[in-house]
Design an enzyme around this catalytic site. Structure first.
Site, PDB file in Angstrom:
ATOM      1  CG  HIS A  14     -24.663 -20.598 -31.848  1.00 26.65           C
ATOM      2  ND1 HIS A  14     -23.359 -20.874 -32.171  1.00 26.65           N
ATOM      3  CD2 HIS A  14     -24.666 -19.311 -31.430  1.00 26.65           C
ATOM      4  CE1 HIS A  14     -22.609 -19.805 -31.968  1.00 26.65           C
ATOM      5  NE2 HIS A  14     -23.371 -18.850 -31.519  1.00 26.65           N
ATOM      6  CB  CYS A  23     -21.179 -17.106 -26.391  1.00 28.02           C
ATOM      7  SG  CYS A  23     -20.551 -15.578 -27.104  1.00 28.02           S
ATOM      8  CG  HIS A  27     -26.023 -15.770 -29.287  1.00 31.68           C
ATOM      9  ND1 HIS A  27     -25.558 -16.747 -28.424  1.00 31.68           N
ATOM     10  CD2 HIS A  27     -25.052 -15.605 -30.206  1.00 31.68           C
ATOM     11  CE1 HIS A  27     -24.355 -17.134 -28.792  1.00 31.68           C
ATOM     12  NE2 HIS A  27     -24.026 -16.467 -29.881  1.00 31.68           N
ATOM     13  CG  HIS A  29     -23.966 -15.627 -34.803  1.00 33.25           C
ATOM     14  ND1 HIS A  29     -23.370 -14.492 -34.302  1.00 33.25           N
ATOM     15  CD2 HIS A  29     -23.767 -16.584 -33.867  1.00 33.25           C
ATOM     16  CE1 HIS A  29     -22.832 -14.750 -33.124  1.00 33.25           C
ATOM     17  NE2 HIS A  29     -23.070 -16.028 -32.826  1.00 33.25           N
ATOM     18  CG  HIS A  67     -34.635 -19.131 -41.038  1.00 35.44           C
ATOM     19  ND1 HIS A  67     -33.947 -18.744 -42.160  1.00 35.44           N
ATOM     20  CD2 HIS A  67     -35.259 -18.021 -40.582  1.00 35.44           C
ATOM     21  CE1 HIS A  67     -34.152 -17.466 -42.384  1.00 35.44           C
ATOM     22  NE2 HIS A  67     -34.925 -16.992 -41.429  1.00 35.44           N
ATOM     23  CD  GLU A 125     -19.780 -17.817 -34.243  1.00 34.42           C
ATOM     24  OE1 GLU A 125     -19.454 -17.031 -33.330  1.00 34.42           O
ATOM     25  OE2 GLU A 125     -20.152 -18.974 -34.019  1.00 34.42           O
TER      26      GLU A 125
HETATM   27  N1  LIG Z   1     -13.050 -19.362 -31.211  1.00 37.40           N
HETATM   28  C1  LIG Z   1     -14.355 -19.050 -31.024  1.00 37.40           C
HETATM   29  N2  LIG Z   1     -14.715 -18.194 -30.072  1.00 37.40           N
HETATM   30  C2  LIG Z   1     -16.006 -17.868 -29.900  1.00 37.40           C
HETATM   31  C3  LIG Z   1     -16.986 -18.396 -30.748  1.00 37.40           C
HETATM   32  C4  LIG Z   1     -16.584 -19.332 -31.763  1.00 37.40           C
HETATM   33  O1  LIG Z   1     -17.392 -19.877 -32.514  1.00 37.40           O
HETATM   34  N3  LIG Z   1     -15.277 -19.629 -31.854  1.00 37.40           N
HETATM   35  N4  LIG Z   1     -18.247 -17.984 -30.639  1.00 37.40           N
HETATM   36  C5  LIG Z   1     -18.625 -17.065 -29.773  1.00 37.40           C
HETATM   37  C6  LIG Z   1     -20.006 -16.502 -29.765  1.00 37.40           C
HETATM   38  O2  LIG Z   1     -20.925 -17.459 -30.197  1.00 37.40           O
HETATM   39  C7  LIG Z   1     -20.165 -15.274 -30.699  1.00 37.40           C
HETATM   40  O3  LIG Z   1     -20.308 -15.731 -31.986  1.00 37.40           O
HETATM   41  C8  LIG Z   1     -19.082 -14.281 -30.671  1.00 37.40           C
HETATM   42  O4  LIG Z   1     -19.499 -13.313 -29.839  1.00 37.40           O
HETATM   43  P1  LIG Z   1     -18.729 -11.960 -29.668  1.00 37.40           P
HETATM   44  O5  LIG Z   1     -17.322 -12.222 -29.274  1.00 37.40           O
HETATM   45  O6  LIG Z   1     -19.572 -11.180 -28.757  1.00 37.40           O
HETATM   46  O7  LIG Z   1     -18.725 -11.373 -31.150  1.00 37.40           O
HETATM   47  P2  LIG Z   1     -18.850  -9.879 -31.599  1.00 37.40           P
HETATM   48  O8  LIG Z   1     -18.310  -9.741 -32.997  1.00 37.40           O
HETATM   49  O9  LIG Z   1     -20.245  -9.412 -31.407  1.00 37.40           O
HETATM   50  O10 LIG Z   1     -17.853  -9.205 -30.618  1.00 37.40           O
HETATM   51  P3  LIG Z   1     -17.545  -7.707 -30.265  1.00 37.40           P
HETATM   52  O11 LIG Z   1     -16.095  -7.573 -30.548  1.00 37.40           O
HETATM   53  O12 LIG Z   1     -17.855  -7.615 -28.825  1.00 37.40           O
HETATM   54  O13 LIG Z   1     -18.395  -6.826 -31.132  1.00 37.40           O
HETATM   55  C9  LIG Z   1     -17.699 -16.560 -28.768  1.00 37.40           C
HETATM   56  N5  LIG Z   1     -16.356 -16.998 -28.953  1.00 37.40           N
HETATM   57 ZN   LIG Z   2     -22.612 -17.013 -31.265  1.00 37.16          ZN
END
Ligand SMILES: Nc1nc2c(c(=O)[nH]1)N=C([C@H](O)[C@H](O)COP(=O)(O)OP(=O)(O)OP(=O)(O)O)CN2
Ligand SMILES: [Zn+2]
Length: 135
Positions: A14, A23, A27, A29, A67, A125
């Site tokens: 997405h 984001c 990318h 998930h 997918h 996610e």
């Molecule tokens: N409330 C939400 N915030 C965010 C969403 C969401 O769906 N709802 N999605 C994203 C991004 O798509 C992504 O899924 C999240 O990225 P990230 O924060 O980098 O996640 P990580 O677990 O990899 O984070 P780290 O703590 O840096 O490892 C963003 N926000």
């Molecule tokens: Zn994401």
């Protein structure tokens, strides 16, 4: 009250197009979805056969998203992506975990047998980011 939970996983890509940061890039998930239904009435000593719950969730949710590339249905994204010959799941809103959960809830509620209630949906996610809907 009794509840049962079945856990599903699916892979989707997405992008959150209206987002300042990484984001907004395409990318992927490995999503994990927990589906919990509740009720009082047992049929053949089961609230709902896990196999029946699996079939409903697979057909209504997983087959659409696994997918696939989930995108908000905007004019510019339609223009850029609809001809690429990929499985695209177009959403009215940005494909955040919260919006995906609301879409899932709307699809699952009418498909469940009347003696069970959709209690909650939890969508991971990443290992440390999840959203939860409770009925
Ligand atoms: N409330 C939400 N915030 C965010 C969403 C969401 O769906 N709802 N999605 C994203 C991004 O798509 C992504 O899924 C999240 O990225 P990230 O924060 O980098 O996640 P990580 O677990 O990899 O984070 P780290 O703590 O840096 O490892 C963003 N926000
Ligand atoms: Zn994401």
């Amino acid at each position: 009250m009794l509840s049962i939970t079945k856990i599903f996983s699916f892979e989707s890509a997405h992008s959150i197009s209206d987002y300042e940061g990484a984001c907004s890039n395409l990318h992927g998930h490995s999503y994990v979805l927990h589906v919990t239904v509740s009720g009082e009435e047992l049929e053949k000593d089961m609230l709902l056969d896990f196999k029946d719950l699996k079939k409903i969730v697979q057909e209504e949710i997983i087959e659409k998203l696994d997918h696939a590339l989930a995108l908000k249905n905007t004019g510019s994204q339609k223009r850029d992506f609809q001809q690429i010959g990929q499985k695209i799941f177009w959403m009215e809103h940005e494909p955040t975990a919260e919006r995906m959960l609301l879409w899932m809830k709307d699809r699952l509620v009418p498909k469940l047998p009347s003696h069970v209630k959709l209690e909650s949906l939890t969508l991971y996610e990443t290992a440390t980011c999840y959203a939860c809907w409770k009925g």
